[in-house]
Structures are given as C-alpha cells and as structure tokens.
Design an enzyme around this catalytic site. Structure first.
Site, PDB file in Angstrom:
ATOM      1  N   ILE A 149       6.890  15.526   4.551  1.00  0.00           N
ATOM      2  CA  ILE A 149       5.698  16.139   5.002  1.00  0.00           C
ATOM      3  C   ILE A 149       5.836  14.893   6.355  1.00  0.00           C
ATOM      4  CG2 ILE A 149       4.516  15.007   3.777  1.00  0.00           C
ATOM      5  CD1 ILE A 149       2.596  17.333   4.469  1.00  0.00           C
ATOM      6  N   SER A 150       5.715  15.452   7.993  1.00  0.00           N
ATOM      7  CA  SER A 150       5.448  14.365   8.426  1.00  0.00           C
ATOM      8  C   SER A 150       4.297  13.380   8.206  1.00  0.00           C
ATOM      9  CB  SER A 150       5.036  14.603   9.875  1.00  0.00           C
ATOM     10  OG  SER A 150       6.573  15.548   9.854  1.00  0.00           O
TER      11      SER A 150
END
Ligand code: SAH
Length: 218
Positions: free
Chosen positions: A68-69
């Site tokens: 997940i960024s």
C-alpha cells in the site's frame, strides 16, 4: 468491546497525526482531499501483522509481494487528479482498496482492476463491509483499461509500467487527468500527470521520482 473501542480511538489519533505531519505539513492543500485522508480507516486496509505500521510515513506490505503506498503519495496523487464530485474514475492496481476508498469519497464512481485474485477479493469484502457503494472492482489485467465503462474523467495507475499503456490514454475523457509512475522495474520511476484537453490534445508533466511495484503482464 472496550479493547476494540480503545483501539479505534488510538487509530483515530494516529490518523490525525498522519494528516498533520505527513500530509498538511508537506503542502497538500485541497480540503476535500485532507478530509478524505482523515476519514478512511487506513489500518483496516492493512493485514494484521503489519497493522501497527499503518500510519507510518512509508509504504506497507499487504501480502502477495505488494504494498500500500505511503500516505503522502496517496494524498499527492489524489490532489493532482483534481477529483470532482461528478467524476468517474478508473484505477489500475486495487491492492488493499485504500486508494479506491479515498477517491470514492471525492467522486461519483470508482472502477478498479486488480491482477491478484486474493487481493481483489479481500479488498472487495472490506469495501463492502465499510459500505462503499460507489466502487466496482474486477480481477484481471488492467493494461487494456475497462472499455465497457470508458471514458473516464480520471485514470490512476498505482503500479509502474515501463511505458504508459495507450488504451488508458484513449479511455480518458477530454478534460481528463491520468496519473502514472513510469519507468523500469524495481528502481526509481517518474510520476507523470497526463492531461487531455477539450480538443483531445495530450500534455504531460513530470511530478516527482517515486518507487512503485511493477505493472505486471499475465
Ligand atoms: N492502490 C493500492 C496499492 C497498489 S500496489 C492500494 O491503495 O493499496 C499495486 C497493485 O497493482 C498490486 O496489488 C498489484 O498486484 C497490482 N497490479 C500489478 N500489475 C497489474 C495489472 N497488470 N493489472 C491490474 N493490477 C495490477
């Protein structure tokens, strides 16, 4: 019950701190974007073992070798796309579903495609549980976009192709915005913002060096 309540209060605090120190302090200004980051419970999108890192200033593993960024990158990409309440969005790379949830608070509908079956079905279950009704997901290769729902006001690619997939540019509405990290695998890529004007002409702008997982072809 009490433990769950305390946990959710702690998460709210951590999220407030994240928004203040990582998002607002670094120049994200759009109040709607800041509000969305404040509201989406990021920790729920992260599998248990990694959950304590949910509000850290970096990407977090979500399994299947994917991430997940970083919160700031999610906020930056979202702000650059200038989401409007009536917009229809295509996302390539659903991953945890977090970016889709953030966008879904700001636009009318989000279509999202994920190559990994497990990630796609986990994200779909969570988004259903959180009562997001304006997100439609499917499993598959996003390279060719989603022609049945095109054109889109916004296209966001959250995995890095070596070159921008042409179908994604084609499926952009005049006036539309596309954001994509472009470059070689497992090294630094260039985050690019592509805009299609009313006449259909394309303009591209380099935003920042970034590092995303590669866009894979099955
Ligand atoms: N937006 C996500 C982060 C995505 S990480 C979030 O908010 O959590 C990038 C994702 O792109 C990974 O889950 C990866 O499996 C997916 N992906 C890679 N190649 C793809 C392709 N060709 N089509 C669709 N998804 C792809």
């Amino acid at each position: 019950m009490l433990r769950r309540l305390l946990h959710s209060v702690a998460s709210d605090d951590a999220r407030e701190t994240m928004v203040r120190e990582q998002i607002a302090a670094r120049g994200i200004r759009d109040p709607r974007v800041i509000e969305a980051l404040r509201e989406v419970p990021r920790h729920l999108f992260i599998p248990e073992p990694e959950r304590p890192r949910a509000y850290d200033d970096g990407p977090v593993s979500i399994g299947q070798g994917q991430t997940i960024s970083q919160p700031y990158i999610v906020a930056l990409m979202t702000e650059l796309l200038r989401p409007q309440p009536g917009d229809r969005v295509l996302e390539i790379g659903t991953g945890s579903g977090y970016q889709a949830a953030v966008l879904a608070r700001l636009v009318s509908h989000v279509y999202t495609i994920e190559l990994e079956e497990t990630l796609a079905s986990n994200a779909a279950a969570l988004l259903r549980e959180l009562k997001y009704e304006n997100i439609t997901g499917r499993t598959g290769d996003g390279y060719a976009g989603w022609p049945e729902h095109a054109p889109f006001d916004i296209v966001i690619v959250t995995a890095a192709p070596e070159q921008i997939p042409q179908p994604l540019i084609e499926q952009l509405q005049p006036g539309g915005r596309l954001i994509v990290p472009v470059g070689p695998r497992f090294t630094v890529q260039q985050l690019q913002l592509i805009e299609k004007d009313a006449a259909g002409a394309i303009r591209s702008r380099d935003i920042a060096p970034v590092m995303f997982v590669p866009l894979r072809r099955p």
